[in-house]
Write an enzyme that holds these catalytic residues in place. Structure first.
Site, PDB file in Angstrom:
ATOM      1  N   ASP A 282     103.046  10.520  44.156  1.00  0.00           N
ATOM      2  CA  ASP A 282     103.570  10.535  42.792  1.00  0.00           C
ATOM      3  C   ASP A 282     102.973  11.681  41.983  1.00  0.00           C
ATOM      4  O   ASP A 282     101.777  11.945  42.037  1.00  0.00           O
ATOM      5  CB  ASP A 282     103.286   9.215  42.073  1.00  0.00           C
TER       6      ASP A 282
ATOM      7  N   PHE B 266     102.625  16.406  31.293  1.00  0.00           N
ATOM      8  CA  PHE B 266     103.706  15.438  31.269  1.00  0.00           C
ATOM      9  C   PHE B 266     103.141  14.017  31.170  1.00  0.00           C
ATOM     10  O   PHE B 266     102.089  13.719  31.732  1.00  0.00           O
ATOM     11  CB  PHE B 266     104.534  15.520  32.555  1.00  0.00           C
TER      12      PHE B 266
ATOM     13  N   HIS C 177      99.029   4.893  36.011  1.00  0.00           N
ATOM     14  CA  HIS C 177      97.994   5.889  36.290  1.00  0.00           C
ATOM     15  C   HIS C 177      96.716   5.447  35.585  1.00  0.00           C
ATOM     16  O   HIS C 177      96.696   5.339  34.360  1.00  0.00           O
ATOM     17  CB  HIS C 177      98.425   7.266  35.792  1.00  0.00           C
ATOM     18  N   LEU C 178      95.666   5.196  36.368  1.00  0.00           N
ATOM     19  CA  LEU C 178      94.397   4.752  35.798  1.00  0.00           C
ATOM     20  C   LEU C 178      93.398   5.897  35.635  1.00  0.00           C
ATOM     21  O   LEU C 178      92.361   5.720  34.989  1.00  0.00           O
ATOM     22  CB  LEU C 178      93.793   3.635  36.657  1.00  0.00           C
ATOM     23  N   ARG C 179      93.674   7.043  36.236  1.00  0.00           N
ATOM     24  CA  ARG C 179      92.936   8.306  36.017  1.00  0.00           C
ATOM     25  C   ARG C 179      91.518   8.338  36.584  1.00  0.00           C
ATOM     26  O   ARG C 179      90.889   9.383  36.555  1.00  0.00           O
ATOM     27  CB  ARG C 179      92.884   8.646  34.525  1.00  0.00           C
TER      28      ARG C 179
ATOM     29  N   ASP D 160     105.241   3.645  34.301  1.00  0.00           N
ATOM     30  CA  ASP D 160     104.689   4.989  34.501  1.00  0.00           C
ATOM     31  C   ASP D 160     103.668   5.304  33.410  1.00  0.00           C
ATOM     32  O   ASP D 160     103.658   6.388  32.829  1.00  0.00           O
ATOM     33  CB  ASP D 160     105.792   6.055  34.531  1.00  0.00           C
TER      34      ASP D 160
ATOM     35  N   ASN E 299     107.851  13.463  32.751  1.00  0.00           N
ATOM     36  CA  ASN E 299     108.516  13.899  33.977  1.00  0.00           C
ATOM     37  C   ASN E 299     108.834  12.692  34.841  1.00  0.00           C
ATOM     38  O   ASN E 299     107.920  12.020  35.311  1.00  0.00           O
ATOM     39  CB  ASN E 299     107.606  14.866  34.747  1.00  0.00           C
TER      40      ASN E 299
END
Length: 424
Positions: free
Chosen positions: A149, A321, A59-61, A303, A276
């Protein structure tokens, strides 16, 4: 430009120092004591050199949540961890569910990324609707594969139609499996013994395994390649194993934290342990490693899920999470699985390089003449302690702070360019 790596230890030739000549973005020669000239020489000093690691789940946000991470900081963290190719999840704001939004993210990646980034697109519009995205248009705009996701696709018909379309377009469906109807009381950790001791609401493993059972049958009916994110439960492993025996085109990943920890490691209501799927029982943890060893689970993915310090302070209740993982994955796994002789070094490298490359048809993950010059070097001899100060991510939300490790990254090379090198 020519780059010569001297005195490398490589998989398959552990006992002799090996040199690697890189010209431009390609590996040109591999051999002992190469007599060649090069503009730049890197001395590996007998440390392990592998193909660059591949992470199919990060996840690079950016866009939307740059206070947690950016493409620049997230890819710097990946390089710091030896990853040269990462696959970015689409739960950003706005989610890349249209050509215009996908093109915008691709521009951001081109501008800021320090490693290779493949971008996922959502299965459905806005990630939570039942309206399918235009897969063909998004593939043409650069989408790597399709996933919602962070949330499970709740309706079987929606997943079935998405799989039919993906099979037609020859792309993969990647699933975060979670049946919301089986979530009760806002669960924050595994429903087992420890959540009761801490008086925290639990999350049953059935939320994951029942949706996997549904989806593998849909995958069989449609012929799609179906890949399962962050498997955490022994029941899930059993379903995946049976599906593979039936010839269904299903693959799966497991995270370092689910391999290395269980609910028993959660000693207090600490949001750094909130993820999660959650850390499950010791029996689940053992089943994950067994599944990895027998080929039921195909690869390891981090993740990597950054959050701000403010968000991850205090109780699990109300906190988001996820934990970060790009920078610590290899050394944690090497220290706790290879050095303890539960897996071999060759197996670990395969799960982090050639396996994801093979499954997702990426022409990377190889250390051989003619291959792309994506490489990582790891120091297997010297012990370090994981600290916030060593992290290149914008966030530090990990329960592994303070763990002792071997195998920290010495340098990382992408397309023949050094993108990370340990400071002397």
């Amino acid at each position: 430009m020519k780059l010569l790596i001297k005195n490398a230890r490589i998989i398959g030739n552990h006992d002799f120092p090996t040199d690697i000549l890189i010209e431009d973005s390609t590996i040109k020669k591999i051999g002992m004591d190469l007599k060649v000239s090069a503009e730049k020489i890197l001395n590996a000093k007998g440390k392990l050199v592998t193909p660059g690691l591949i992470d199919v789940h990060v996840h690079l946000r950016e866009p939307g949540f740059e206070y947690k991470e950016t493409i620049a900081t997230g890819t710097a963290a990946a390089a710091r961890g030896g990853f040269t190719t990462i696959c970015a999840m689409p739960n950003v704001n706005p989610a890349p569910d249209s050509v215009k939004k996908m093109q915008n993210i691709q521009r951001l990646i081109s501008k800021s990324a320090k490693v290779k980034v493949k971008q996922y697109a959502p299965i459905t519009e806005q990630l939570t609707s039942d309206r399918l995205t235009d897969q063909r248009a998004l593939v043409n705009a650069g989408a790597f594969a399709f996933t919602n996701d962070g949330v499970g696709v709740q309706t079987a018909a929606t997943m079935y139609l998405a799989m039919k379309e993906a099979a037609k377009n020859k792309v993969s469906i990647i699933a975060h499996t979670e049946d919301d109807s089986l979530l009760f009381d806002g669960g924050v950790m595994h429903e087992g013994k420890r959540n009761k001791e801490l008086n925290l609401s639990g999350m049953s493993q059935l939320t994951e395994s029942t949706q996997i059972a549904r989806d593998v049958l849909l995958a069989e009916a449609t012929g799609v390649h179906y890949h399962i994110c962050h498997v955490s439960a022994k029941e899930s492993v059993r379903v995946i194993r049976d599906a593979k025996k039936a010839g269904i085109n299903v693959t799966a990943e497991v995270t370092p934290h689910h391999l290395l920890m269980s609910e028993e490691d959660i000693l207090s209501d600490n949001s750094l342990f909130k993820m999660n799927p959650p850390l499950r029982s010791k029996a689940d943890q053992e089943a994950l490693l067994e599944g990895l060893l027998d080929g039921t689970i195909d690869m390891i993915a981090t993740d990597h899920a950054p959050h701000s310090d403010e968000e991850k302070q205090g109780s699990m209740i109300g906190s988001p999470f996820g934990i970060i993982g790009s920078e610590t994955a290899f050394p944690l796994l090497y220290t706790n699985l290879v050095k303890t002789r539960r897996v071999t070094l060759d197996q670990l490298v395969e799960w982090l390089t050639s396996k994801p490359a093979e499954i997702f048809n990426m022409d990377i993950g190889r250390l051989e003449v003619g291959a792309p010059a994506d490489l990582a070097c790891f120091d297997l001899q010297n012990e370090k302690v994981i600290s916030k100060e060593m992290l290149h991510s914008k966030s530090s939300n990990t329960p592994f702070i303070g763990w002792k490790i071997y195998g920290d990254t010495y340098f990382t090379i992408v397309d023949g360019q050094v993108v990370y090198q340990e400071e002397n």
